[in-house]
Scaffold this motif. Structure first.
Motif, mmCIF file in Angstrom:
data_model
loop_
_atom_site.group_PDB
_atom_site.id
_atom_site.type_symbol
_atom_site.label_atom_id
_atom_site.label_comp_id
_atom_site.label_asym_id
_atom_site.label_seq_id
_atom_site.Cartn_x
_atom_site.Cartn_y
_atom_site.Cartn_z
ATOM 1 N N ALA A 99 55.274 3.946 53.506
ATOM 2 C CA ALA A 99 54.924 2.362 53.526
ATOM 3 C C ALA A 99 56.477 1.589 53.118
ATOM 4 C CB ALA A 99 53.883 2.076 52.414
ATOM 5 N N VAL A 100 56.640 0.516 53.410
ATOM 6 C CA VAL A 100 57.819 -0.314 53.415
ATOM 7 C C VAL A 100 57.456 -1.584 52.625
ATOM 8 C CG1 VAL A 100 60.000 -1.495 54.255
ATOM 9 C CG2 VAL A 100 59.089 0.936 55.110
ATOM 10 N N SER A 101 58.242 -2.105 51.666
ATOM 11 C CA SER A 101 57.894 -3.123 50.812
ATOM 12 C C SER A 101 59.238 -3.714 50.463
ATOM 13 C CB SER A 101 57.100 -3.013 49.640
ATOM 14 O OG SER A 101 56.681 -4.026 48.921
ATOM 15 N N VAL A 102 59.151 -5.045 50.361
ATOM 16 C CA VAL A 102 60.428 -5.830 50.105
ATOM 17 C C VAL A 102 60.459 -7.081 49.279
ATOM 18 C CG1 VAL A 102 60.424 -7.502 52.158
ATOM 19 C CG2 VAL A 102 62.517 -7.099 51.336
ATOM 20 N N GLY A 103 61.286 -7.253 48.135
ATOM 21 C CA GLY A 103 61.132 -8.431 47.602
ATOM 22 C C GLY A 103 62.722 -9.063 47.622
ATOM 23 N N TYR A 104 62.638 -10.580 47.831
ATOM 24 C CA TYR A 104 64.094 -10.961 47.664
ATOM 25 C C TYR A 104 64.350 -11.656 46.552
ATOM 26 C CZ TYR A 104 63.264 -10.399 52.696
ATOM 27 O OH TYR A 104 62.837 -9.689 53.874
ATOM 28 N N ASN A 105 65.610 -12.196 46.461
ATOM 29 C CA ASN A 105 66.272 -12.664 45.440
ATOM 30 C C ASN A 105 66.510 -11.813 44.153
ATOM 31 O OD1 ASN A 105 66.605 -15.319 46.800
ATOM 32 N ND2 ASN A 105 64.620 -15.657 46.518
ATOM 33 N N ALA A 106 66.947 -10.817 44.580
ATOM 34 C CA ALA A 106 66.948 -9.553 43.463
ATOM 35 C C ALA A 106 67.978 -9.966 42.400
ATOM 36 C CB ALA A 106 67.288 -8.288 44.158
ATOM 37 N N LYS A 107 69.164 -10.723 42.639
ATOM 38 C CA LYS A 107 70.320 -10.926 41.670
ATOM 39 C C LYS A 107 69.863 -12.220 40.813
ATOM 40 C CE LYS A 107 74.074 -9.065 44.045
ATOM 41 N NZ LYS A 107 73.620 -8.785 45.501
ATOM 42 N N ARG A 108 68.964 -13.061 41.525
ATOM 43 C CA ARG A 108 68.416 -14.203 40.953
ATOM 44 C C ARG A 108 67.339 -14.139 40.085
ATOM 45 N NH1 ARG A 108 67.600 -18.571 45.240
ATOM 46 N NH2 ARG A 108 69.704 -18.702 44.922
ATOM 47 N N SER A 109 66.460 -13.395 40.537
ATOM 48 C CA SER A 109 65.091 -13.092 39.757
ATOM 49 C C SER A 109 64.759 -11.907 39.974
ATOM 50 C CB SER A 109 63.845 -14.088 40.284
ATOM 51 O OG SER A 109 64.440 -15.580 40.324
ATOM 52 N N PRO A 110 65.180 -10.937 39.286
ATOM 53 C CA PRO A 110 64.902 -9.369 39.448
ATOM 54 C C PRO A 110 63.491 -8.789 39.426
ATOM 55 C CG PRO A 110 66.275 -9.463 37.667
ATOM 56 C CD PRO A 110 66.442 -10.843 38.257
ATOM 57 N N ARG A 111 62.786 -9.643 38.418
ATOM 58 C CA ARG A 111 61.600 -9.219 37.660
ATOM 59 C C ARG A 111 60.525 -9.613 38.937
ATOM 60 N NH1 ARG A 111 60.871 -7.260 32.248
ATOM 61 N NH2 ARG A 111 58.572 -8.029 32.221
ATOM 62 N N LYS A 112 60.910 -10.894 39.480
ATOM 63 C CA LYS A 112 60.047 -11.355 40.445
ATOM 64 C C LYS A 112 60.037 -10.630 41.943
ATOM 65 C CE LYS A 112 58.761 -15.983 42.396
ATOM 66 N NZ LYS A 112 59.500 -17.215 42.332
ATOM 67 N N ALA A 113 61.258 -10.282 42.041
ATOM 68 C CA ALA A 113 61.608 -9.526 43.331
ATOM 69 C C ALA A 113 60.690 -7.948 43.252
ATOM 70 C CB ALA A 113 63.029 -9.281 43.509
ATOM 71 N N VAL A 114 61.109 -7.603 41.983
ATOM 72 C CA VAL A 114 60.178 -6.316 41.759
ATOM 73 C C VAL A 114 58.729 -6.434 41.691
ATOM 74 C CG1 VAL A 114 59.633 -4.489 39.919
ATOM 75 C CG2 VAL A 114 61.923 -5.178 40.245
ATOM 76 N N ASP A 115 58.139 -7.419 41.134
ATOM 77 C CA ASP A 115 56.802 -7.756 41.328
ATOM 78 C C ASP A 115 56.279 -7.923 42.686
ATOM 79 O OD1 ASP A 115 56.303 -7.450 38.570
ATOM 80 O OD2 ASP A 115 56.501 -9.738 38.539
ATOM 81 N N THR A 116 57.044 -8.391 43.624
ATOM 82 C CA THR A 116 56.581 -8.510 45.168
ATOM 83 C C THR A 116 56.556 -7.275 45.823
ATOM 84 O OG1 THR A 116 57.877 -10.892 44.888
ATOM 85 C CG2 THR A 116 57.423 -9.906 47.018
ATOM 86 N N VAL A 117 57.761 -6.467 45.439
ATOM 87 C CA VAL A 117 57.735 -5.076 46.012
ATOM 88 C C VAL A 117 56.738 -4.529 45.617
ATOM 89 C CG1 VAL A 117 59.085 -3.210 46.206
ATOM 90 C CG2 VAL A 117 60.428 -5.138 46.066
ATOM 91 N N ILE A 118 56.388 -4.303 44.111
ATOM 92 C CA ILE A 118 55.291 -3.544 43.961
ATOM 93 C C ILE A 118 53.918 -3.754 44.488
ATOM 94 C CG2 ILE A 118 53.811 -2.746 41.847
ATOM 95 C CD1 ILE A 118 56.789 -1.383 41.549
ATOM 96 N N SER A 119 53.631 -5.007 44.671
ATOM 97 C CA SER A 119 52.523 -5.586 45.221
ATOM 98 C C SER A 119 52.256 -5.115 46.563
ATOM 99 C CB SER A 119 52.210 -7.272 45.166
ATOM 100 O OG SER A 119 53.306 -7.853 46.172
ATOM 101 N N GLY A 120 53.452 -4.882 47.382
ATOM 102 C CA GLY A 120 53.393 -4.428 48.645
ATOM 103 C C GLY A 120 53.122 -2.986 49.117
#
Lengths: 422, 125
Positions: A99-120
């Motif tokens: 599976a492939v998952s992605v989260g954006y704006n990693a430098k601005r909001s790393p935790r949010k980006a991680v949450d998005t990645v994990i949710s995928g």
């Protein structure tokens, strides 16, 4: 049935290179790949662009093939070591979920980006999970369109700019990659999985980097390639650096936990120079390379995490990772220590199915043609087994056994074995 | 089939596409080297190159003397430029001119690949 293949191209044109890599995969794998790890040097930015490169790779692959990777300072594979070109590792297995998952704006909001990645990420279907994390690497910060130098002699300008550093990170997403924040958070979400992380970069200049997400070229993202299988999986990290015996106390640290204002109660730059017995003239644009062999380190769970003095602005010294421990050590190392850390990481590798490795880009920058000593070790260890090692701007491993290991200067390997876990 | 000379010039041509390889050739002791056309060079200070060509014999005197000790590379800085010799054998070397402040480690990897390619063409171990 398991199959892995390494393809590469040395062509200058982005389209021709992508096509050659894609065709190479097609020729070498009997089955359609379950996933493709794809990396290239930054050159193609000027020779057609990365979209053209990626389009050409994808044109040769079955529709929907997961392709994950990005730009790196160099790479090493079964054929040699290169600082120009592109290389891919493609894998097929009868029993493997990807599976492939992605989260954006990693430098601005790393935790949010991680949450998005994990949710995928879907639930694990097989015994073992390997996550290959591709994080957008650090970039030299910008202020009003201007990238300042790595060293600023003026106290006034240096200290002032260092105080506005976070603005560049937040608004322009230019600055550190925040891997330690990202990965520390990731492992709280997936503590039973294994992970190898690479941060994309250019040619060690840290101006720009790109990430590959199947058919798209993206920036400032966290991409996870999640590979579930029943294969045994070993992860190792080492750096080969040794403690000098010098310890320091960071007595004044900025709120970002990265800018060291004072060390041992004295202005950070002057104290660092005194400790290393360096002349003031060493504080120049080569500071990144110089400090590579004399990094700071903080200790966590028995692992010394090395980090270099990436910037010296005025009297402030910038740590490439957030400091969670204000007691630091100074390490030192040589070219032979770099090489020996490579053999240490490979020391228990026996008859693997494939090896994917990630090393600090500064290592190849300092080793130069001697990087072929690493290549020799890898060839002697794995023979003709497919391997791909990339030189990047941030690298790490996590395993429940050894915990999270990251830092500048490290070499990391993920080794897949045939033995099926019962 | 391309001649040995053509094959070596093609390899040099590839190396010269690197931004920081300002000039490159394969120098041979006592013989004319393999030299790409000047139009491929980015070196603006031509006198560096001319002097280098004129003194090549002297360099090989040194290279051959240290050859038994395993001389592999020779570097010297000339102001804003650096001249790099990658020894192919006692009487032959890949010679490149790069900026003194070039990203040398990364370039060195590609110079090494060029040397390996040339050795392969020449059948040198």
């Amino acid at each position: 049935m398991f199959e892995a293949a390494v393809a590469m191209s040395r062509k200058w044109d982005a389209g021709e290179a992508g096509s050659e890599v894609g065709k190479g995969i097609k020729e070498k794998l009997k089955k359609p790949p379950k996933f493709v790890l794809l990396f290239s040097t930054i050159h193609y930015e000027k020779y057609g662009g990365f979209q053209k490169f990626l389009d050409a790779v994808n044109k040769e692959l079955p529709e929907g093939t997961p392709v994950v990777g990005g730009t790196v300072a160099g790479f090493m594979n079964n054929y040699g070591c290169y600082t120009r070109g592109a290389s891919a590792m493609a894998v097929y297995d009868d029993e493997m979920d990807v599976a492939v998952s992605v989260g954006y704006n990693a430098k601005r909001s790393p935790r949010k980006a991680v949450d998005t990645v994990i949710s995928g990420i879907p639930n694990r279907q097989f015994k073992n999970r390997l996550v290959v994390s591709v994080i957008s690497g650090g970039m030299v910060p910008q202020f009003m369109g201007i990238s300042p130098k790595k060293t600023i002699q003026s106290n006034l300008i240096g200290n002032l700019l260092s105080k506005t550093f976070d603005l560049s990170l937040f608004f322009l997403q230019k600055g550190v990659a925040r891997e330690e924040e990202i990965l520390s958070y990731v492992i709280t979400k997936m503590p039973n999985d294994k992970l190898i992380s690479v941060s994309t970069e250019d040619n060690n200049e840290m101006i720009i980097n790109y990430q590959f997400l199947s058919k798209k070229v993206v920036n400032n993202a966290i991409i996870f390639l999640v590979v579930d299988s029943n294969h045994e999986l070993n992860l190792r990290t080492d750096h080969g650096l040794k403690p000098t015996g010098l310890t320091v106390d960071v007595t004044e640290l900025a709120s970002d936990k990265r800018w060291m204002r004072k060390i041992n109660g004295k202005p950070a730059k002057q104290e660092l120079l005194r400790l290393l017995n360096w002349p003031e003239q060493y504080v120049d644009e080569k500071i990144y390379t110089r400090s590579f062999y004399y990094p700071f380190a903080s200790e966590k769970n028995g692992f010394l995490t090395p980090f270099i003095s990436g910037l010296i602005w005025g009297e402030s010294v910038y740590a490439t990772y957030q400091l969670t421990n204000k007691k630091l050590r100074l390490l030192s190392g040589s070219g032979s220590d770099v090489i020996s850390s490579y053999s240490k990481v490979l020391s228990d590798v026996k008859n693997p199915l494939m090896v994917f490795a990630a090393e600090c880009g500064i290592r190849i920058g300092n080793l130069g043609s001697k990087v072929y000593l690493e290549h020799k070790q890898m060839k002697e260890t794995v023979g003709d087994t497919p391997f791909l090692s990339v030189y990047v701007a941030g690298e790490a491993t996590f395993s429940p056994e050894f915990g999270l290991c990251y830092g500048n200067h490290t070499v990391n390997a993920a080794v897949l074995y045939d033995q099926v876990s019962k | 089939m391309a001649s040995q000379k053509e094959a070596i010039l093609a390899v040099l041509d590839d190396l010269l596409r690197e931004e920081d390889i300002l000039a490159a050739m394969v120098a041979r002791r006592g013989f004319e080297g393999y030299i790409p056309p000047g139009s491929k060079f980015k070196l603006k200070n031509v006198s560096v190159w001319t002097t280098l060509q004129n003194t090549m014999g002297d360099f090989f005197n040194i290279i051959s003397k240290f050859s038994a000790q395993g001389l592999d590379k020779v570097y010297f800085e000339l102001g804003e430029h650096e001249v790099v010799f990658f020894v192919i054998h006692a009487d032959m070397a890949l010679v490149s001119v790069i900026p003194a402040l070039a990203n040398k480690g990364l370039l060195e990897v590609e110079m090494e690949n060029t040397r390996r390619d040339i050795k392969k063409i020449l059948g040198v171990k």
